[in-house]
Design an enzyme around this catalytic site. Structure first.
Site, PDB file in Angstrom:
ATOM      1  CD  GLU A   1     -49.360  33.310  71.908  1.00 16.36           C
ATOM      2  OE1 GLU A   1     -49.576  33.151  70.689  1.00 16.36           O
ATOM      3  OE2 GLU A   1     -48.215  33.357  72.382  1.00 16.36           O
TER       4      GLU A   1
ATOM      5  CD1 TRP B   1     -47.243  31.819  75.404  1.00 14.79           C
ATOM      6  CD2 TRP B   1     -45.117  32.376  75.832  1.00 14.79           C
ATOM      7  NE1 TRP B   1     -46.902  32.852  74.562  1.00 14.79           N
ATOM      8  CE2 TRP B   1     -45.614  33.216  74.796  1.00 14.79           C
ATOM      9  CE3 TRP B   1     -43.798  32.542  76.266  1.00 14.79           C
ATOM     10  CZ2 TRP B   1     -44.834  34.204  74.197  1.00 14.79           C
ATOM     11  CZ3 TRP B   1     -43.017  33.532  75.659  1.00 14.79           C
ATOM     12  CH2 TRP B   1     -43.537  34.349  74.645  1.00 14.79           C
TER      13      TRP B   1
ATOM     14  CE1 TYR C   1     -44.981  39.979  71.598  1.00 18.24           C
ATOM     15  CE2 TYR C   1     -45.010  38.006  72.951  1.00 18.24           C
ATOM     16  CZ  TYR C   1     -44.516  38.703  71.868  1.00 18.24           C
ATOM     17  OH  TYR C   1     -43.568  38.136  71.062  1.00 18.24           O
TER      18      TYR C   1
ATOM     19  NE  ARG D   1     -49.785  61.381  58.425  1.00 13.24           N
ATOM     20  CZ  ARG D   1     -49.856  62.521  57.719  1.00 13.24           C
ATOM     21  NH1 ARG D   1     -50.062  62.484  56.417  1.00 13.24           N
ATOM     22  NH2 ARG D   1     -49.697  63.675  58.317  1.00 13.24           N
ATOM     23  NE  ARG D   2     -48.960  62.098  64.880  1.00 10.84           N
ATOM     24  CZ  ARG D   2     -48.847  63.333  65.327  1.00 10.84           C
ATOM     25  NH1 ARG D   2     -49.486  63.689  66.435  1.00 10.84           N
ATOM     26  NH2 ARG D   2     -48.114  64.205  64.687  1.00 10.84           N
TER      27      ARG D   2
ATOM     28  CB  CYS E   1     -41.264  37.518  68.216  1.00 16.77           C
ATOM     29  SG  CYS E   1     -40.063  36.566  69.138  1.00 16.77           S
TER      30      CYS E   1
ATOM     31  NE  ARG F   1     -37.282  40.549  68.933  1.00 14.82           N
ATOM     32  CZ  ARG F   1     -36.782  39.330  69.123  1.00 14.82           C
ATOM     33  NH1 ARG F   1     -35.815  38.874  68.347  1.00 14.82           N
ATOM     34  NH2 ARG F   1     -37.214  38.555  70.094  1.00 14.82           N
TER      35      ARG F   1
ATOM     36  CB  CYS G   1     -40.714  35.343  61.842  1.00 15.29           C
ATOM     37  SG  CYS G   1     -41.907  34.177  61.173  1.00 15.29           S
ATOM     38  CG  ASP G   2     -40.263  28.921  64.903  1.00 19.29           C
ATOM     39  OD1 ASP G   2     -40.349  28.284  63.845  1.00 19.29           O
ATOM     40  OD2 ASP G   2     -40.260  28.389  66.033  1.00 19.29           O
TER      41      ASP G   2
ATOM     42  CG  HIS H   1     -35.434  32.205  62.323  1.00 19.17           C
ATOM     43  ND1 HIS H   1     -35.580  33.520  62.708  1.00 19.17           N
ATOM     44  CD2 HIS H   1     -35.983  31.472  63.317  1.00 19.17           C
ATOM     45  CE1 HIS H   1     -36.161  33.563  63.896  1.00 19.17           C
ATOM     46  NE2 HIS H   1     -36.421  32.331  64.287  1.00 19.17           N
TER      47      HIS H   1
ATOM     48  CE1 TYR I   1     -34.472  28.263  66.268  1.00 15.58           C
ATOM     49  CE2 TYR I   1     -36.784  28.678  65.763  1.00 15.58           C
ATOM     50  CZ  TYR I   1     -35.613  29.011  66.437  1.00 15.58           C
ATOM     51  OH  TYR I   1     -35.594  30.106  67.280  1.00 15.58           O
TER      52      TYR I   1
ATOM     53  CB  ALA J   1     -35.738  26.497  68.995  1.00 16.61           C
TER      54      ALA J   1
HETATM   55  N1  LIG Z   1     -38.684  29.036  68.964  1.00 19.59           N
HETATM   56  C1  LIG Z   1     -39.839  29.646  69.233  1.00 19.59           C
HETATM   57  N2  LIG Z   1     -40.796  29.694  68.300  1.00 19.59           N
HETATM   58  C2  LIG Z   1     -41.987  30.301  68.558  1.00 19.59           C
HETATM   59  O1  LIG Z   1     -42.844  30.310  67.653  1.00 19.59           O
HETATM   60  C3  LIG Z   1     -42.203  30.911  69.811  1.00 19.59           C
HETATM   61  C4  LIG Z   1     -41.177  30.842  70.768  1.00 19.59           C
HETATM   62  N3  LIG Z   1     -40.008  30.204  70.469  1.00 19.59           N
HETATM   63  N4  LIG Z   1     -41.340  31.380  72.004  1.00 19.59           N
HETATM   64  C5  LIG Z   1     -42.505  32.108  72.364  1.00 19.59           C
HETATM   65  C6  LIG Z   1     -43.692  31.748  71.593  1.00 19.59           C
HETATM   66  C7  LIG Z   1     -44.357  30.438  71.884  1.00 19.59           C
HETATM   67  N5  LIG Z   1     -44.899  30.093  70.575  1.00 19.59           N
HETATM   68  C8  LIG Z   1     -45.224  28.798  70.191  1.00 19.59           C
HETATM   69  C9  LIG Z   1     -44.729  27.715  70.886  1.00 19.59           C
HETATM   70  C10 LIG Z   1     -45.069  26.431  70.526  1.00 19.59           C
HETATM   71  C11 LIG Z   1     -45.910  26.213  69.443  1.00 19.59           C
HETATM   72  C12 LIG Z   1     -46.292  24.817  69.092  1.00 19.59           C
HETATM   73  O2  LIG Z   1     -45.734  23.870  69.590  1.00 19.59           O
HETATM   74  N6  LIG Z   1     -47.290  24.616  68.225  1.00 19.59           N
HETATM   75  C13 LIG Z   1     -47.776  23.286  67.806  1.00 19.59           C
HETATM   76  C14 LIG Z   1     -49.077  22.931  68.490  1.00 19.59           C
HETATM   77  C15 LIG Z   1     -49.017  23.091  69.960  1.00 19.59           C
HETATM   78  C16 LIG Z   1     -50.354  22.987  70.645  1.00 19.59           C
HETATM   79  O3  LIG Z   1     -51.418  23.001  69.989  1.00 19.59           O
HETATM   80  O4  LIG Z   1     -50.337  22.897  71.869  1.00 19.59           O
HETATM   81  C17 LIG Z   1     -48.051  23.303  66.317  1.00 19.59           C
HETATM   82  O5  LIG Z   1     -47.992  22.224  65.710  1.00 19.59           O
HETATM   83  O6  LIG Z   1     -48.347  24.376  65.796  1.00 19.59           O
HETATM   84  C18 LIG Z   1     -46.412  27.309  68.745  1.00 19.59           C
HETATM   85  C19 LIG Z   1     -46.067  28.594  69.118  1.00 19.59           C
HETATM   86  C20 LIG Z   1     -44.625  31.130  69.645  1.00 19.59           C
HETATM   87  N7  LIG Z   1     -43.389  31.602  70.167  1.00 19.59           N
HETATM   88  O1  LIG Z   2     -44.896  34.995  68.494  1.00 19.42           O
HETATM   89  C1  LIG Z   2     -43.756  34.545  68.311  1.00 19.42           C
HETATM   90  C2  LIG Z   2     -42.834  34.435  69.350  1.00 19.42           C
HETATM   91  C3  LIG Z   2     -41.621  33.937  69.069  1.00 19.42           C
HETATM   92  N1  LIG Z   2     -41.262  33.561  67.833  1.00 19.42           N
HETATM   93  C4  LIG Z   2     -39.919  32.964  67.613  1.00 19.42           C
HETATM   94  C5  LIG Z   2     -38.903  33.706  66.819  1.00 19.42           C
HETATM   95  C6  LIG Z   2     -37.605  33.112  67.335  1.00 19.42           C
HETATM   96  O2  LIG Z   2     -37.407  31.843  66.696  1.00 19.42           O
HETATM   97  C7  LIG Z   2     -37.886  32.878  68.806  1.00 19.42           C
HETATM   98  C8  LIG Z   2     -37.430  34.027  69.673  1.00 19.42           C
HETATM   99  O3  LIG Z   2     -36.029  34.047  69.757  1.00 19.42           O
HETATM  100  P1  LIG Z   2     -35.173  35.411  69.731  1.00 19.42           P
HETATM  101  O4  LIG Z   2     -33.759  34.958  69.932  1.00 19.42           O
HETATM  102  O5  LIG Z   2     -35.665  36.276  70.842  1.00 19.42           O
HETATM  103  O6  LIG Z   2     -35.375  36.041  68.376  1.00 19.42           O
HETATM  104  O7  LIG Z   2     -39.298  32.768  68.882  1.00 19.42           O
HETATM  105  C9  LIG Z   2     -42.174  33.661  66.791  1.00 19.42           C
HETATM  106  O8  LIG Z   2     -41.894  33.298  65.636  1.00 19.42           O
HETATM  107  N2  LIG Z   2     -43.389  34.157  67.068  1.00 19.42           N
END
Ligand SMILES: Nc1nc(=O)c2c([nH]1)NC[C@@H]1CN(c3ccc(C(=O)N[C@@H](CCC(=O)O)C(=O)O)cc3)CN21
Ligand SMILES: O=c1ccn([C@H]2C[C@H](O)[C@@H](COP(=O)(O)O)O2)c(=O)[nH]1
Length: 311
Positions: free
Chosen positions: A64, A86, A128, A160-161, A180, A213, A215-216, A254, A256, A310
């Protein structure tokens, strides 16, 4: 012995489970959230911060990052590398617009096999890659932020830029998702004087601070850290420096609600040593890296944990 750096992640998960602010989020899934967090990882011994308390598919994450660096924004090129993380967003848009309840597999097949379809439905908008490589200013001129930062690292490493940014306000409404991870700021320590290499024989030690900003922590963060560490290794190689530190700062961090079991499982496990990353080749430019260039050794994680994303 020093505490394993992965405990920064485990502590964050524990904090969210115990003290997280429970709220409804954009996706409707709901989260436990906190505001403001920092993690630091030392990369200087070749260490690659890929979490070990669940298997992280680091190749997918690095692919990615390589895709961002190409400047592309269409999922077709990601799918060609078998990266499917994606797909959900364009798929959701396609289903809503057409009423066609197509499966993810069938949608991906079409994006792969039909260029016109990919152009119409596979593009994520100016996300990006576009902002990093072709940020459009008010005069219609494009800016390659990556090339610029590498140039400055070579010519003026105490600047610093040295940063690039993805939050292009005027284009946010055309992006499938707002960025994000947003700011990537570089810093060089142990700068060698001109013509005099530092003790390592290199021109300095390169660190990166990432500002994110949103983070999942269950799915996004393990991917983001691995790919950002890979970026430090690549850029350091390009500017003839050694990797320093990766510093990660999160805003709305956060968990989920449907990842609570994932977090509990991770917390029941002991971290194992981080693997090492070695670049097998010295590509001519930041544009020439391939996934085969990344050699990761000593990665012995606990089993993978599947979790829904999500949308
Ligand atoms: N809610 C959410 N969380 C994210 O982390 C996220 C988004 N949305 N939207 C944009 C991108 C997409 N990203 C993602 C989406 C899916 C996985 C995921 O399913 N990971 C699995 C393995 C998937 C695979 O290898 O194909 C894992 O177990 O890590 C990871 C990052 C990061 N970003
Ligand atoms: O690289 C990434 C891309 C996305 N995320 C997560 C953070 C949020 O859970 C969602 C984006 O939702 P927003 O409502 O736009 O904040 O995707 C991540 O952790 N890392």
């Amino acid at each position: 012995m020093a505490r394993h750096p992965e405990y920064q992640y485990l502590d964050l998960l524990e904090h969210l489970l115990e003290k997280g602010d429970r709220r409804i989020d954009r996706t409707g899934v709901g989260t436990l959230s906190t505001f403001g967090a920092m993690m630091r990882f030392d990369l200087s011994d070749g260490s690659f911060p890929v979490y070990t308390t669940k298997r992280v598919f680091w190749k997918t994450a690095v692919k990615e990052m390589l895709w961002f660096l190409t400047g592309q924004t269409n999922i077709q090129s990601l799918l060609r590398e078998n990266v499917r993380i994606w797909t959900d967003w364009p798929l959701d848009k396609y289903r809503k617009a057409t009423g066609d309840d197509i499966s993810q597999e069938a949608f991906e097949e079409r994006v792969l096999g039909d260029d016109a379809f990919a152009e119409e439905w596979g593009d994520l908008g100016p996300v990006y890659g576009k902002q990093w490589r072709r940020w459009l200013d008010a005069d219609g001129q494009e800016h390659d932020q990556i090339a610029a930062v590498i140039q400055t690292l070579k010519s003026n490493p105490s600047s610093r830029r040295m940063l690039f940014h993805a939050w292009n306000v005027g284009e946010l409404d055309r992006m499938a998702l707002s960025p994000c991870h947003m700011t990537y700021q570089f810093y060089v320590s142990n700068i060698a004087e001109e013509g005099v290499a530092s003790g390592s024989g290199k021109k300095g030690k390169l660190s990166l601070l990432v500002g994110q900003r949103s983070c999942d922590v269950g799915l996004g963060n393990p991917f983001n850290l691995a790919q950002q560490a890979a970026l430090v290794h690549m850029v350091a190689q390009q500017v003839d420096m050694t990797p320093g530190e990766l510093i990660w700062v999160g805003g709305d961090v956060h968990l989920y609600l449907n990842h609570v079991d994932l977090a509990r499982t991770i917390l029941s496990r002991e971290p194992r040593p981080f693997p090492k990353l070695r670049l097998l080749r010295h590509p001519d430019s930041i544009d020439d890296y391939r996934i085969e260039d990344f050699e990761v050794s000593g990665y012995d994680p606990h089993p993978a944990i599947e979790a829904p994303v999500a949308v």
